[in-house]
Design a protein around this motif. Structure first.
Motif, PDB file in Angstrom:
ATOM      1  N   TYR A  83       0.798  -1.246  -0.044  1.00  0.00           N
ATOM      2  CA  TYR A  83       0.175   0.226   0.090  1.00  0.00           C
ATOM      3  C   TYR A  83       0.819   1.250  -0.113  1.00  0.00           C
ATOM      4  N   ALA A  84       2.006   1.376   0.670  1.00  0.00           N
ATOM      5  CA  ALA A  84       2.643   2.548   0.895  1.00  0.00           C
ATOM      6  C   ALA A  84       3.456   2.601  -0.550  1.00  0.00           C
ATOM      7  N   ALA A  85       4.003   1.475  -1.188  1.00  0.00           N
ATOM      8  CA  ALA A  85       4.731   1.762  -2.254  1.00  0.00           C
ATOM      9  C   ALA A  85       4.032   2.200  -3.509  1.00  0.00           C
ATOM     10  N   ARG A  86       2.663   1.550  -3.306  1.00  0.00           N
ATOM     11  CA  ARG A  86       1.715   2.082  -4.621  1.00  0.00           C
ATOM     12  C   ARG A  86       1.297   3.621  -4.594  1.00  0.00           C
ATOM     13  N   HIS A  87       1.602   4.087  -3.316  1.00  0.00           N
ATOM     14  CA  HIS A  87       1.392   5.490  -3.285  1.00  0.00           C
ATOM     15  C   HIS A  87       2.429   6.431  -2.941  1.00  0.00           C
ATOM     16  N   ASP A  88       3.784   5.546  -3.288  1.00  0.00           N
ATOM     17  CA  ASP A  88       4.855   6.676  -3.133  1.00  0.00           C
ATOM     18  C   ASP A  88       5.249   7.028  -1.749  1.00  0.00           C
ATOM     19  N   HIS A  89       4.853   6.362  -0.681  1.00  0.00           N
ATOM     20  CA  HIS A  89       5.153   7.041   0.694  1.00  0.00           C
ATOM     21  C   HIS A  89       6.482   6.485   1.034  1.00  0.00           C
ATOM     22  N   VAL A  90       7.529   7.063   0.839  1.00  0.00           N
ATOM     23  CA  VAL A  90       8.890   6.583   1.396  1.00  0.00           C
ATOM     24  C   VAL A  90       8.999   6.439   2.866  1.00  0.00           C
ATOM     25  N   ASP A  91       8.567   7.682   3.650  1.00  0.00           N
ATOM     26  CA  ASP A  91       8.701   7.465   4.982  1.00  0.00           C
ATOM     27  C   ASP A  91       8.074   6.340   5.776  1.00  0.00           C
ATOM     28  N   VAL A  92       6.800   5.771   5.283  1.00  0.00           N
ATOM     29  CA  VAL A  92       6.271   4.870   5.780  1.00  0.00           C
ATOM     30  C   VAL A  92       7.081   3.479   5.350  1.00  0.00           C
ATOM     31  N   LEU A  93       7.516   3.533   4.237  1.00  0.00           N
ATOM     32  CA  LEU A  93       8.271   2.203   3.824  1.00  0.00           C
ATOM     33  C   LEU A  93       9.441   2.128   4.636  1.00  0.00           C
ATOM     34  N   LYS A  94      10.342   3.265   4.767  1.00  0.00           N
ATOM     35  CA  LYS A  94      11.405   3.263   5.750  1.00  0.00           C
ATOM     36  C   LYS A  94      11.177   2.620   7.175  1.00  0.00           C
ATOM     37  N   TYR A  95       9.921   3.108   7.807  1.00  0.00           N
ATOM     38  CA  TYR A  95       9.645   2.683   9.013  1.00  0.00           C
ATOM     39  C   TYR A  95       9.397   1.214   8.979  1.00  0.00           C
ATOM     40  N   LEU A  96       8.464   0.639   8.197  1.00  0.00           N
ATOM     41  CA  LEU A  96       8.188  -0.600   8.155  1.00  0.00           C
ATOM     42  C   LEU A  96       9.040  -1.571   7.868  1.00  0.00           C
ATOM     43  N   ILE A  97      10.243  -1.280   6.808  1.00  0.00           N
ATOM     44  CA  ILE A  97      11.169  -2.248   6.589  1.00  0.00           C
ATOM     45  C   ILE A  97      12.405  -2.146   7.874  1.00  0.00           C
ATOM     46  N   PHE A  98      12.677  -0.921   8.363  1.00  0.00           N
ATOM     47  CA  PHE A  98      13.900  -1.154   9.049  1.00  0.00           C
ATOM     48  C   PHE A  98      13.453  -1.168  10.634  1.00  0.00           C
ATOM     49  N   GLU A  99      12.300  -0.591  10.990  1.00  0.00           N
ATOM     50  CA  GLU A  99      11.782  -0.604  12.163  1.00  0.00           C
ATOM     51  C   GLU A  99      11.024  -1.745  12.831  1.00  0.00           C
ATOM     52  N   ARG A 100      10.148  -2.013  11.855  1.00  0.00           N
ATOM     53  CA  ARG A 100       9.018  -2.976  11.918  1.00  0.00           C
ATOM     54  C   ARG A 100       9.489  -4.528  11.297  1.00  0.00           C
ATOM     55  N   HIS A 101      10.584  -4.592  10.440  1.00  0.00           N
ATOM     56  CA  HIS A 101      11.074  -5.725   9.808  1.00  0.00           C
ATOM     57  C   HIS A 101      10.226  -6.290   8.789  1.00  0.00           C
ATOM     58  N   CYS A 102       9.556  -5.480   8.280  1.00  0.00           N
ATOM     59  CA  CYS A 102       8.587  -5.943   7.192  1.00  0.00           C
ATOM     60  C   CYS A 102       9.237  -6.454   5.955  1.00  0.00           C
ATOM     61  N   ASP A 103       8.889  -7.576   5.190  1.00  0.00           N
ATOM     62  CA  ASP A 103       9.541  -8.011   4.200  1.00  0.00           C
ATOM     63  C   ASP A 103       9.362  -7.614   2.973  1.00  0.00           C
ATOM     64  N   PRO A 104      10.520  -6.773   2.425  1.00  0.00           N
ATOM     65  CA  PRO A 104      10.186  -6.128   1.091  1.00  0.00           C
ATOM     66  C   PRO A 104       9.926  -6.978  -0.114  1.00  0.00           C
ATOM     67  N   MET A 105      10.201  -8.360  -0.021  1.00  0.00           N
ATOM     68  CA  MET A 105       9.820  -9.351  -1.046  1.00  0.00           C
ATOM     69  C   MET A 105       8.871  -9.949  -0.991  1.00  0.00           C
ATOM     70  N   ALA A 106       7.720  -9.896  -0.089  1.00  0.00           N
ATOM     71  CA  ALA A 106       6.443 -10.349   0.290  1.00  0.00           C
ATOM     72  C   ALA A 106       5.668 -10.168  -1.009  1.00  0.00           C
ATOM     73  N   THR A 107       5.129 -11.016  -1.323  1.00  0.00           N
ATOM     74  CA  THR A 107       4.264 -11.098  -2.583  1.00  0.00           C
ATOM     75  C   THR A 107       2.786 -11.259  -2.090  1.00  0.00           C
ATOM     76  N   ASP A 108       2.005 -10.638  -3.231  1.00  0.00           N
ATOM     77  CA  ASP A 108       0.584 -10.659  -3.030  1.00  0.00           C
ATOM     78  C   ASP A 108       0.049 -11.848  -3.572  1.00  0.00           C
ATOM     79  N   THR A 109      -1.451 -11.986  -3.859  1.00  0.00           N
ATOM     80  CA  THR A 109      -1.867 -13.270  -4.523  1.00  0.00           C
ATOM     81  C   THR A 109      -1.548 -13.401  -6.009  1.00  0.00           C
ATOM     82  N   MET A 110      -1.032 -11.854  -6.543  1.00  0.00           N
ATOM     83  CA  MET A 110      -0.594 -11.914  -8.103  1.00  0.00           C
ATOM     84  C   MET A 110       0.714 -12.180  -8.249  1.00  0.00           C
ATOM     85  N   GLY A 111       1.522 -12.508  -7.150  1.00  0.00           N
ATOM     86  CA  GLY A 111       2.873 -12.787  -7.006  1.00  0.00           C
ATOM     87  C   GLY A 111       3.660 -11.536  -7.159  1.00  0.00           C
TER      88      GLY A 111
END
Length: 287
Positions: free
Chosen positions: A77-105
C-alpha cells in the motif's frame, strides 16, 4: 453511522484530522476493516500517515505483517502511493519483508514501478530484486518499461543505475558469516533462527519462542543460504567448547584469506564473565 464506521470512513477518505480524533474513541481498532480485509493500518500506510501508522502498531497492537485485499501488505500500500517515510519505518523498524508477494505474485517493488522515490528507496535497501517475476512472468523492470511506453513516469534510469551497481557486485557472491560463542549462550538457537528465516514466512526480526534446538558440540557446520534479509551468505556455526579454539583459529584464518567476513559473537550478558567471554572470542577471531 457507528463510531467505528465513521473512523473507517475517515481513514478511507484520507481525512487525517478526523481519523486522529476518532481513533482513540473506538474499541478494538484492530478489528475494523473494509470488507473484512483492508485494515486501518493498511489505509494509514496507503495514506502516508507515518504518525498514525506508528500509533496503530505500537499503541493499538496492529500487526504490520497482516495481509489485506489481494494478499497485499502494508508495504504494498505504501509503495503504490509513493510514501517513502512509511516504507522506511516498516522495513527497518518493524522488519517487514520487502520481497513479500501478494496473490498476484507481486512484490512492493512491482507496485512501485511507476514511482521514482519508492523505486529508488526500495532498490537502495539491497533487499529487493528487479528481476523477480510475478504470476504473469512480469518483473518490476518490465512494468517500468511498460509505464514509460504509456508516457508515464520514467523510472528506467533508476533501475539501470542500481543494475549497474549489482553488475559490479555480483548477486551470486557470498559473504562469510562466522558464528562463535561459548557453550550455552544461545549460539545454536541463533543459527537455527537464521536458517529458518532464510525463505520461510517469518522474517528474521520477528522470530519468537524458539524451542527444541539441539546444541552443536563438535566441529563447524557451514550453511550456504540465499537469505531474504541477510542476502547471500555462508553461515559457519563454530562449536563453542574450548578444546576447539586452536582449530577454530586456523579455520577462520583460511576462510578469511582473500575475502572478508562478518563475526557474530554470542555471549550471555547475564553471566558475570560476559565481557571476558567477548574478549576471549575477539582474541580467537583476530589470531
Amino acid at each position: 453511522m457507528s463510531l467505528e464506521s465513521r473512523c473507517l470512513d475517515a481513514f478511507d477518505r484520507g481525512d487525517h484530522e478526523e481519523a486522529v480524533r476518532l481513533l482513540p474513541l473506538v474499541e478494538g481498532p484492530t478489528g475494523i476493516s473494509l470488507s473484512g480485509h483492508t485494515s486501518l493500518l493498511h489505509l494509514s500506510s496507503r495514506n502516508g500517515w507515518l504518525d498514525v501508522t506508528k500509533d496503530l502498531i505500537t499503541q493499538y497492537r496492529c500487526d504490520p505483517h497482516e495481509r489485506g485485499e489481494g494478499g497485499r501488505t502494508c508495504l504494498h500500500y505504501a509503495a503504490r502511493h509513493d510514501h517513502v517515510d512509511v516504507l522506511k519505518y516498516l522495513i527497518f523498524e518493524r522488519h517487514c519483508d520487502p520481497m513479500a508477494t501478494d496473490t498476484m505474485g507481486q512484490t512492493p517493488l512491482h507496485t512501485a514501478a511507476a514511482f521514482s522515490r519508492s523505486v529508488k528507496y526500495l532498490l537502495s535497501t539491497g533487499k529487493c530484486h528487479s528481476s523477480a517475476k510475478d504470476n504473469r512472468g512480469k518483473t518490476p523492470l518490465q512494468l517500468a518499461q511498460e509505464e514509460q511506453q504509456r508516457g508515464g513516469t520514467d523510472t528506467l534510469p533508476i533501475f539501470k543505475n542500481f543494475n549497474d551497481i549489482k553488475i559490479s557486485h555480483p548477486v551470486d557472491s557470498y559473504v562469510n558469516i562466522l558464528l562463535v560463542g561459548n557453550p550455552g549462550t544461545g549460539k545454536s538457537t541463533l543459527s537455527h533462527v537464521i536458517n529458518e528465516t532464510a525463505i520461510g514466512p517469518v522474517v528474521l526480526g520477528s522470530f519468537r519462542n524458539v524451542g527444541g534446538v539441539v546444541p552443536y558440540t563438535a566441529g563447524i557446520i557451514p550453511y550456504k543460504l540465499q537469505h531474504r534479509t541477510l542476502g547471500n551468505i555462508i553461515l559457519h556455526d563454530f562449536a563453542g567448547h574450548s578444546k576447539y579454539y586452536s582449530s577454530n583459529s586456523a579455520v577462520i584464518e583460511n576462510l578469511l584469506q582473500g575475502s572478508g567476513g562478518v563475526f557474530l559473537i554470542v555471549v550471555n550478558i547475564l553471566e558475570k564473565e560476559a565481557v571476558k567471554q567477548l574478549h576471549q572470542w575477539l582474541t580467537v577471531s583476530v589470531m
